[in-house]
Design a protein around this motif. Structure first.
Motif, mmCIF file in Angstrom:
data_model
loop_
_atom_site.group_PDB
_atom_site.id
_atom_site.type_symbol
_atom_site.label_atom_id
_atom_site.label_comp_id
_atom_site.label_asym_id
_atom_site.label_seq_id
_atom_site.Cartn_x
_atom_site.Cartn_y
_atom_site.Cartn_z
ATOM 1 N N UNK A 1 0.858 -1.203 0.000
ATOM 2 C CA UNK A 1 0.000 0.000 0.000
ATOM 3 C C UNK A 1 0.889 1.245 0.000
ATOM 4 N N UNK A 2 2.009 1.189 0.729
ATOM 5 C CA UNK A 2 2.929 2.330 0.770
ATOM 6 C C UNK A 2 4.349 1.800 0.746
ATOM 7 N N UNK B 1 -1.326 10.852 2.747
ATOM 8 C CA UNK B 1 -0.554 9.806 3.428
ATOM 9 C C UNK B 1 -1.387 8.546 3.625
ATOM 10 N N UNK B 2 -0.680 7.486 3.977
ATOM 11 C CA UNK B 2 -1.320 6.257 4.456
ATOM 12 C C UNK B 2 -0.595 5.854 5.733
ATOM 13 N N UNK B 3 -1.343 5.565 6.799
ATOM 14 C CA UNK B 3 -0.702 5.149 8.054
ATOM 15 C C UNK B 3 -1.419 3.958 8.674
ATOM 16 N N UNK B 4 -0.646 3.134 9.398
ATOM 17 C CA UNK B 4 -1.199 2.035 10.192
ATOM 18 C C UNK B 4 -1.158 2.467 11.660
ATOM 19 N N UNK C 1 -10.558 -1.498 -3.300
ATOM 20 C CA UNK C 1 -10.318 -2.404 -4.427
ATOM 21 C C UNK C 1 -8.859 -2.864 -4.438
ATOM 22 N N UNK C 2 -7.946 -1.901 -4.223
ATOM 23 C CA UNK C 2 -6.524 -2.245 -4.259
ATOM 24 C C UNK C 2 -6.177 -3.219 -3.131
#
Ligand SMILES: [Zn+2]
Length: 456
Positions: free
Chosen positions: A234-235, A298-301, A344-345
Motif C-alpha cells: 500500500x505504501x 498519506x497512508x498510516x497504520x 479495491x486495491x
C-alpha cells in the motif's frame, strides 16, 4: 468603566481559575463510562454562557450534546460563528503525566491538564472575549453565534448532522474555528488548508480457527504475515502510496502559498529532535517536510490487534488479524473515491489462502481557502496585533471535518486558528497550554471581532 482589553488584562487570574474548573471534568467522549462527565462539561459551558447573558440551547443528540449560544446585540453588523469543542481525548497512559491529567497545574508558564490546549483552553478564549464586552457594557462590534460540540475527538457525527439541517440558524458572515495552534511560540498562524481523512480497518482471515504453530506451521496461512505483505504494497519505503489513482486529483499548492512556506522559520533539525524524536524524518524525498505534512496525502497504520499479545509464549497461528488504518487527503482528493480505490486495491492484495475484508468509514473532505478572503485578512491583522508579530499562513495536517461543513454546507468563509504551541502535547501525556498564548488569544479574538465589525 474599562474597555474589553483592560477587562481581560485585570481578569487574567480569574480566567485561569475558571478554565481549571472546566479542565477538572474528564469529558472523554470516546469512553461510554465518561458519558456523564461529558454531559457535565456541556452543562458547565452552558451555565457559563448563560451567566454572561447569552441565549443558550443545549441540544440533545444521539451521543453528546451540542451547545448553541447567541449574542445578537449588534443589529446591522456582521455575524461571526465561533466553534470549539468541550470533549477531550483519553488521558492514558496516566503514569507518564507529571501531574494527574484532571488536576490542572500551572508550572513554567504552562497550564497542564488533558484538554488544556485541545480544546477547552482555546474555546475559553472565545467565551472570555464576549464576556469582556458584556461586563464592560461595550457595544458589541459583531453578532456572535457559538456552536460547541462534545464529539470532536470521537467522530463528530452529531454536529455534522446538525449543520446540515440548521443552515439558517447558523448563518454567519465568517466562522472562527479555534482548534489549531500557533506556528511557533509567539508566531500566530492561520491554517488555509486542512487535510481530509478516510480511515477504517483491514481484516485478514486465514485458517478457520487458531492453530498450533508446531502442528500446522509450514502449511497454514498466517494473517499477520499477510497483513505485513499487504501494507508494504500500500505504501513503499519512500512514503509513496501505491494505490492506483490515489494521486490523480492531488493539486499542488499555488506558488504564492509555497513561497510563503519557504519563508517560515522552520528548523528541520530542531523539529526532528524536539517534536518527532526519532533518528530521521521519513516520507517522500522530493518534498519538504512542510509540504509532506500539509500538501501531500498519506497512508498510516495505527495498530494491529489480534493474535497472542499476553505475557510469555503461546505458539499460535492466529486465525485473524486486523490493521487499523487511515489516509490523510489533500485538495482535491475525494473521500468517497479514495475509499473505493483503496478498498479495491487492498482486496486485490490478499495473499494465497487468506480472505481480506476492508471496512472504511466515510471520513472528511480536504479543504483549502484563499488568503484573499476578507475574513482571513481581518484575522491576519487581528492576530498580528495581538501577538506583536506577523501572523503566517500555514496549513493543517490534521482534519477538522466541521471546517469542510462550514465551507461546503453553509458557505461561510472560515478562519481556522488557535493558540496552542507546538509543545502542547495534544492527545499525549502532559498536555500543556502556554498561558501567555492563552491571554494573547483572548486579545486576538477581541481584535478579530473589531476588524470584522468594521471598528478597527
Ligand atoms: Zn481539538
Amino acid at each position: 468603566m474599562s474597555t474589553p482589553l483592560e477587562f481581560i488584562q485585570s481578569h487574567r487570574a480569574q480566567f485561569e481559575r475558571e478554565l481549571c474548573d472546566l479542565l477538572r471534568i474528564p469529558s472523554v467522549s470516546t469512553l461510554p463510562a465518561r458519558r456523564d462527565d461529558v454531559r457535565a462539561a456541556a452543562d458547565w459551558i452552558a451555565t457559563h454562557l448563560r451567566d454572561i447573558g447569552l441565549t443558550v440551547d443545549v441540544i440533545p443528540t444521539t451521543r453528546h450534546p451540542l451547545v448553541y449560544a447567541e449574542w445578537l446585540q449588534a443589529p446591522g453588523r456582521p455575524t461571526v460563528l465561533g466553534y470549539g469543542h468541550y470533549d477531550v481525548q483519553p488521558s492514558d497512559p496516566d503514569e507518564l503525566w507529571t501531574t494527574p491529567p484532571y488536576s490542572p497545574t500551572i508550572r513554567n508558564g504552562g497550564l497542564y491538564a488533558r484538554g488544556a490546549a485541545d480544546d477547552k483552553g482555546q474555546l475559553f478564549t472565545l467565551i472570555a472575549a464576549i464576556r469582556a464586552y458584556v461586563r464592560t457594557r461595550t457595544p458589541a462590534p459583531v453578532n456572535v453565534k457559538l456552536i460547541i460540540e462534545g464529539e470532536e475527538e470521537s467522530g463528530g457525527e452529531s454536529i455534522a448532522a446538525y449543520v446540515r439541517s440548521h443552515g439558517d440558524r447558523l448563518r454567519a458572515d465568517a466562522a472562527l474555528v479555534l482548534d489549531f495552534g500557533v506556528f511557533a511560540p509567539g508566531i500566530p498562524a492561520i491554517a488555509l488548508g486542512l487535510r481530509g481523512i478516510v480511515g477504517g480497518e483491514i481484516e485478514v482471515q486465514g485458517a478457520a480457527r487458531d492453530l498450533h504453530s508446531g502442528l500446522y506451521g509450514g502449511v497454514a496461512p498466517n494473517p499477520f504475515q499477510a497483513l505485513a505483505e499487504i501494507i508494504t504494497r500500500i505504501k513503499d519505503a519512500d512514503g509513496h502510496v501505491l494505490i492506483p489513482g490515489f494521486y490523480d486529483r492531488v493539486a499542488p499548492p499555488d506558488a504564492l502559498e509555497r513561497a510563503a512556506w519557504d519563508r517560515l522559520p522552520f528548523d528541520e533539525a530542531a523539529f526532528l529532535r524536539e517534536e518527532v524524536g526519532s533518528t530521521a524524518l521519513t516520507g517522500e524525498p522530493d518534498y519538504t517536510p512542510l509540504e509532506r505534512m500539509w500538501a501531500r496525502p498519506t497512508f498510516e497504520v495505527h495498530g494491529m490487534p489480534g493474535g497472542f499479545t499476553g505475557e510469555g509464549t503461546k505458539t499460535v497461528i492466529p486465525a485473524r488479524a486486523t490493521a487499523k488504518i487511515s489516509m490523510r487527503l489533500v485538495p482535491h482528493q475525494d473521500p468517497g473515491e479514495i475509499r473505493s480505490l483503496a478498498s479495491a486495491h487492498i482486496r486485490s492484495l490478499a495473499p494465497r489462502g487468506t480472505r481480506v475484508d476492508v471496512r472504511l468509514w466515510h471520513g472528511a473532505k480536504p479543504v483549502v481557502m484563499p488568503p484573499t478572503l476578507p475574513a482571513v485578512a481581518a484575522a491576519q491583522r487581528a492576530l498580528s496585533e495581538a501577538f506583536g508579530r506577523e501572523a503566517v499562513f500555514t496549513r493543517m495536517g490534521g482534519s477538522v471535518p466541521i471546517v469542510a461543513d462550514f465551507i461546503e454546507e453553509l458557505n461561510i468563509p472560515t478562519v481556522v486558528t488557535g493558540w496552542a504551541t507546538p509543545d502542547a502535547n495534544a492527545h499525549s501525556p502532559n498536555e500543556r497550554l502556554d498561558l501567555e498564548h492563552f491571554h494573547k488569544g483572548i486579545v486576538a479574538v477581541i481584535r478579530f471581532f473589531e476588524r470584522i465589525g468594521g471598528r478597527a
